[in-house]
Design a protein around this motif. Sequence first.
Motif, mmCIF file in Angstrom:
data_model
loop_
_atom_site.group_PDB
_atom_site.id
_atom_site.type_symbol
_atom_site.label_atom_id
_atom_site.label_comp_id
_atom_site.label_asym_id
_atom_site.label_seq_id
_atom_site.Cartn_x
_atom_site.Cartn_y
_atom_site.Cartn_z
ATOM 1 N N ILE A 170 90.692 35.452 43.894
ATOM 2 C CA ILE A 170 92.006 36.046 43.652
ATOM 3 C C ILE A 170 92.855 34.988 42.965
ATOM 4 C CG2 ILE A 170 94.028 37.126 44.681
ATOM 5 C CD1 ILE A 170 92.251 37.956 47.044
ATOM 6 N N THR A 210 91.985 39.522 39.968
ATOM 7 C CA THR A 210 90.953 39.443 41.007
ATOM 8 C C THR A 210 89.584 39.638 40.362
ATOM 9 O OG1 THR A 210 92.464 40.354 42.664
ATOM 10 C CG2 THR A 210 90.109 40.384 43.180
ATOM 11 N N SER A 212 86.235 40.917 40.408
ATOM 12 C CA SER A 212 85.577 41.967 41.195
ATOM 13 C C SER A 212 84.065 41.826 41.198
ATOM 14 C CB SER A 212 85.963 43.344 40.645
ATOM 15 O OG SER A 212 87.362 43.489 40.552
#
Length: 221
Positions: A170, A210, A212
Motif C-alpha cells: 500500500i 495498492t 493488487s
Amino acid sequence: MTESRIFFQKAFPFWDKITEDEQKIILDNSSLQKFSAGENIHDSTECTGILVIKSGLVRVYMLSSEGKEITLYKLNPYEVCVLSASCILTNINFDIFIDAEKESEVYLINPHKYKEIKDKNIVVERFTSSIINQSFSDAMWIMEQIVFMSFDKRLAIFLLEQSLSSKTDILNLTHDYIAKNMGTAREVVSRMLKYFQTEGIVSLSRGIITISDKSKLKKLI
C-alpha cells in the motif's frame, strides 16, 4: 566517546584505519544540519562537501534540459554522498541536485579537509572511489531505463522498489510524486496507472496506490 565519533565509526568503514589526528580533522570540520522535507541541500553551483545522512531520507536527482527532475538514487541513514563535493574530484563534471525527501539530519564535512586525508590515506581514497563508482552505476541504470525501456517496465520497477523499501504493498504516492521522480509528465503516469488498474495489477484511490497482483507487476519487467 562523542555522538559524532560513534556515528562516523559506523558510517565510515575506514574510520578505525585512520589516525587519531585524521579522525579529529573530520570531527572538527563537520557540522550536523537539519533539513525539512523538500528543502534543498545541494545544487550544481555549490561544492557543499561530503554528505553523511544521520536520519531521514535524501534524494539525489538531475534536471533535464526541459526542467524535468530525474531521480538517480536515494540515501538512507549512514550512507554517504561524495558527488556533492565535486570541487575535490578530478575530471568529474556531474551536475546533481540533492533534496531532503523527509525531515533529515545530515553531516556536512568540509570538502578540502576531507581531500587532505583522502590524498594521504589509501583506505580513504579507495572508499571515496567506491562511492563514486556506485553513484555512477546507479545513474547509468536510470539512464538505461529511460533510453531502452518502455514506460510500463520503468513504472513497474519503480512501484516494486517503493514496495520493497517501504515494506508494504500500500503505497502513499501521488501521480505528481511519481512523475517528478521518473522525469516524465503526470498525465503519462496517470494513463499507465489506469491501464495497470484495468489489468488488475493495482488499485487506485486518492494519494494511494495498492499493488493488487505483484506477480503480474513482476512479469512486466
